[in-house]
Design a protein around this motif. Sequence first.
Motif, PDB file in Angstrom:
ATOM      1  N   PHE A   2      97.309   1.481 112.776  1.00  0.00           N
ATOM      2  CA  PHE A   2      98.466   0.600 112.682  1.00  0.00           C
ATOM      3  C   PHE A   2      99.072   0.676 111.296  1.00  0.00           C
ATOM      4  O   PHE A   2      98.427   1.052 110.337  1.00  0.00           O
ATOM      5  CB  PHE A   2      98.163  -0.868 112.973  1.00  0.00           C
ATOM      6  N   GLY A   3     100.341   0.287 111.225  1.00  0.00           N
ATOM      7  CA  GLY A   3     101.010   0.261 109.943  1.00  0.00           C
ATOM      8  C   GLY A   3     101.484   1.625 109.473  1.00  0.00           C
ATOM      9  O   GLY A   3     101.858   1.783 108.329  1.00  0.00           O
ATOM     10  N   LEU A   4     101.459   2.600 110.353  1.00  0.00           N
ATOM     11  CA  LEU A   4     101.882   3.938 109.969  1.00  0.00           C
ATOM     12  C   LEU A   4     103.359   4.170 110.252  1.00  0.00           C
ATOM     13  O   LEU A   4     103.823   5.296 110.206  1.00  0.00           O
ATOM     14  CB  LEU A   4     101.049   4.999 110.700  1.00  0.00           C
ATOM     15  N   GLY A   5     104.083   3.123 110.562  1.00  0.00           N
ATOM     16  CA  GLY A   5     105.509   3.230 110.791  1.00  0.00           C
ATOM     17  C   GLY A   5     105.890   3.584 112.213  1.00  0.00           C
ATOM     18  O   GLY A   5     107.054   3.789 112.503  1.00  0.00           O
ATOM     19  N   LYS A   6     104.897   3.661 113.093  1.00  0.00           N
ATOM     20  CA  LYS A   6     105.246   3.984 114.472  1.00  0.00           C
ATOM     21  C   LYS A   6     105.798   2.737 115.156  1.00  0.00           C
ATOM     22  O   LYS A   6     105.305   1.627 114.951  1.00  0.00           O
ATOM     23  CB  LYS A   6     104.045   4.551 115.225  1.00  0.00           C
ATOM     24  N   PRO A   7     106.821   2.913 115.978  1.00  0.00           N
ATOM     25  CA  PRO A   7     107.380   1.754 116.686  1.00  0.00           C
ATOM     26  C   PRO A   7     106.406   1.266 117.750  1.00  0.00           C
ATOM     27  O   PRO A   7     105.739   2.069 118.399  1.00  0.00           O
ATOM     28  CB  PRO A   7     108.652   2.306 117.320  1.00  0.00           C
ATOM     29  N   ARG A   8     106.312  -0.040 117.921  1.00  0.00           N
ATOM     30  CA  ARG A   8     105.423  -0.607 118.929  1.00  0.00           C
ATOM     31  C   ARG A   8     106.143  -1.707 119.693  1.00  0.00           C
ATOM     32  O   ARG A   8     106.880  -2.511 119.120  1.00  0.00           O
ATOM     33  CB  ARG A   8     104.166  -1.211 118.290  1.00  0.00           C
ATOM     34  N   THR A   9     105.900  -1.755 120.986  1.00  0.00           N
ATOM     35  CA  THR A   9     106.422  -2.822 121.829  1.00  0.00           C
ATOM     36  C   THR A   9     105.457  -4.005 121.741  1.00  0.00           C
ATOM     37  O   THR A   9     104.413  -3.923 121.091  1.00  0.00           O
ATOM     38  CB  THR A   9     106.501  -2.348 123.293  1.00  0.00           C
ATOM     39  N   LYS A  10     105.784  -5.069 122.446  1.00  0.00           N
ATOM     40  CA  LYS A  10     104.872  -6.219 122.493  1.00  0.00           C
ATOM     41  C   LYS A  10     103.519  -5.803 123.067  1.00  0.00           C
ATOM     42  O   LYS A  10     102.477  -6.224 122.585  1.00  0.00           O
ATOM     43  CB  LYS A  10     105.463  -7.339 123.350  1.00  0.00           C
ATOM     44  N   LEU A  11     103.555  -4.943 124.084  1.00  0.00           N
ATOM     45  CA  LEU A  11     102.312  -4.458 124.678  1.00  0.00           C
ATOM     46  C   LEU A  11     101.539  -3.617 123.670  1.00  0.00           C
ATOM     47  O   LEU A  11     100.324  -3.778 123.518  1.00  0.00           O
ATOM     48  CB  LEU A  11     102.594  -3.632 125.932  1.00  0.00           C
ATOM     49  N   GLY A  12     102.219  -2.735 122.966  1.00  0.00           N
ATOM     50  CA  GLY A  12     101.563  -1.905 121.956  1.00  0.00           C
ATOM     51  C   GLY A  12     100.919  -2.737 120.868  1.00  0.00           C
ATOM     52  O   GLY A  12      99.784  -2.468 120.446  1.00  0.00           O
ATOM     53  N   LYS A  13     101.618  -3.755 120.410  1.00  0.00           N
ATOM     54  CA  LYS A  13     101.067  -4.642 119.381  1.00  0.00           C
ATOM     55  C   LYS A  13      99.863  -5.410 119.915  1.00  0.00           C
ATOM     56  O   LYS A  13      98.876  -5.614 119.211  1.00  0.00           O
ATOM     57  CB  LYS A  13     102.138  -5.612 118.883  1.00  0.00           C
ATOM     58  N   TRP A  14      99.930  -5.844 121.172  1.00  0.00           N
ATOM     59  CA  TRP A  14      98.832  -6.577 121.799  1.00  0.00           C
ATOM     60  C   TRP A  14      97.584  -5.693 121.847  1.00  0.00           C
ATOM     61  O   TRP A  14      96.491  -6.139 121.529  1.00  0.00           O
ATOM     62  CB  TRP A  14      99.253  -6.999 123.208  1.00  0.00           C
ATOM     63  N   LEU A  15      97.763  -4.443 122.245  1.00  0.00           N
ATOM     64  CA  LEU A  15      96.640  -3.503 122.289  1.00  0.00           C
ATOM     65  C   LEU A  15      96.063  -3.288 120.897  1.00  0.00           C
ATOM     66  O   LEU A  15      94.845  -3.311 120.703  1.00  0.00           O
ATOM     67  CB  LEU A  15      97.095  -2.162 122.877  1.00  0.00           C
ATOM     68  N   ASP A  16      96.941  -3.090 119.911  1.00  0.00           N
ATOM     69  CA  ASP A  16      96.497  -2.858 118.526  1.00  0.00           C
ATOM     70  C   ASP A  16      95.698  -4.040 117.985  1.00  0.00           C
ATOM     71  O   ASP A  16      94.657  -3.854 117.356  1.00  0.00           O
ATOM     72  CB  ASP A  16      97.696  -2.601 117.613  1.00  0.00           C
ATOM     73  N   GLN A  17      96.182  -5.258 118.229  1.00  0.00           N
ATOM     74  CA  GLN A  17      95.516  -6.453 117.715  1.00  0.00           C
ATOM     75  C   GLN A  17      94.104  -6.599 118.271  1.00  0.00           C
ATOM     76  O   GLN A  17      93.228  -7.154 117.613  1.00  0.00           O
ATOM     77  CB  GLN A  17      96.325  -7.699 118.049  1.00  0.00           C
ATOM     78  N   ARG A  18      93.890  -6.096 119.463  1.00  0.00           N
ATOM     79  CA  ARG A  18      92.575  -6.224 120.097  1.00  0.00           C
ATOM     80  C   ARG A  18      91.726  -4.962 119.958  1.00  0.00           C
ATOM     81  O   ARG A  18      90.617  -4.894 120.474  1.00  0.00           O
ATOM     82  CB  ARG A  18      92.753  -6.584 121.575  1.00  0.00           C
ATOM     83  N   GLY A  19      92.273  -3.959 119.296  1.00  0.00           N
ATOM     84  CA  GLY A  19      91.528  -2.717 119.107  1.00  0.00           C
ATOM     85  C   GLY A  19      91.342  -1.924 120.383  1.00  0.00           C
ATOM     86  O   GLY A  19      90.374  -1.175 120.523  1.00  0.00           O
ATOM     87  N   ILE A  20      92.263  -2.095 121.321  1.00  0.00           N
ATOM     88  CA  ILE A  20      92.179  -1.397 122.602  1.00  0.00           C
ATOM     89  C   ILE A  20      93.016  -0.126 122.519  1.00  0.00           C
ATOM     90  O   ILE A  20      94.163  -0.154 122.103  1.00  0.00           O
ATOM     91  CB  ILE A  20      92.696  -2.294 123.748  1.00  0.00           C
ATOM     92  N   LYS A  21      92.432   0.978 122.935  1.00  0.00           N
ATOM     93  CA  LYS A  21      93.138   2.253 122.905  1.00  0.00           C
ATOM     94  C   LYS A  21      93.982   2.441 124.163  1.00  0.00           C
ATOM     95  O   LYS A  21      93.639   1.935 125.231  1.00  0.00           O
ATOM     96  CB  LYS A  21      92.139   3.402 122.778  1.00  0.00           C
ATOM     97  N   GLN A  22      95.055   3.182 124.003  1.00  0.00           N
ATOM     98  CA  GLN A  22      95.916   3.481 125.142  1.00  0.00           C
ATOM     99  C   GLN A  22      95.142   4.262 126.206  1.00  0.00           C
ATOM    100  O   GLN A  22      95.401   4.102 127.401  1.00  0.00           O
ATOM    101  CB  GLN A  22      97.145   4.269 124.688  1.00  0.00           C
ATOM    102  N   GLU A  23      94.175   5.058 125.785  1.00  0.00           N
ATOM    103  CA  GLU A  23      93.336   5.813 126.731  1.00  0.00           C
ATOM    104  C   GLU A  23      92.617   4.865 127.686  1.00  0.00           C
ATOM    105  O   GLU A  23      92.473   5.162 128.875  1.00  0.00           O
ATOM    106  CB  GLU A  23      92.294   6.636 125.977  1.00  0.00           C
TER     107      GLU A  23
END
Length: 74
Positions: A2-23
């Motif tokens: 996170f914090g690398l400048g990639k755009p994230r949606t609400k879902l993307g941010k939710w996954l990041d906050q919980r440490g859940i991978k898209q995989e």
Amino acid sequence: MFGLGKPRTKLGKWLDQRGIKQEWLCRESKLNKVTVSHLATKTDYLPSGSTMKKVLQALRKVDPSVKQDDFWSM
């Protein structure tokens, strides 16, 4: 990641906050990795109803209180 400048949606941010991978979401929802990537990064992407349902069913394994309005405004 996170914090690398990639755009994230609400879902993307939710996954990041919980440490859940898209995989993980791909496996649990049985969605294609391209679809999950769009869901997590493209703010203008609106998934179909069946895709939303698959995503929500997978996410409720982590947080049973998740609702559609948390990620997509209708």
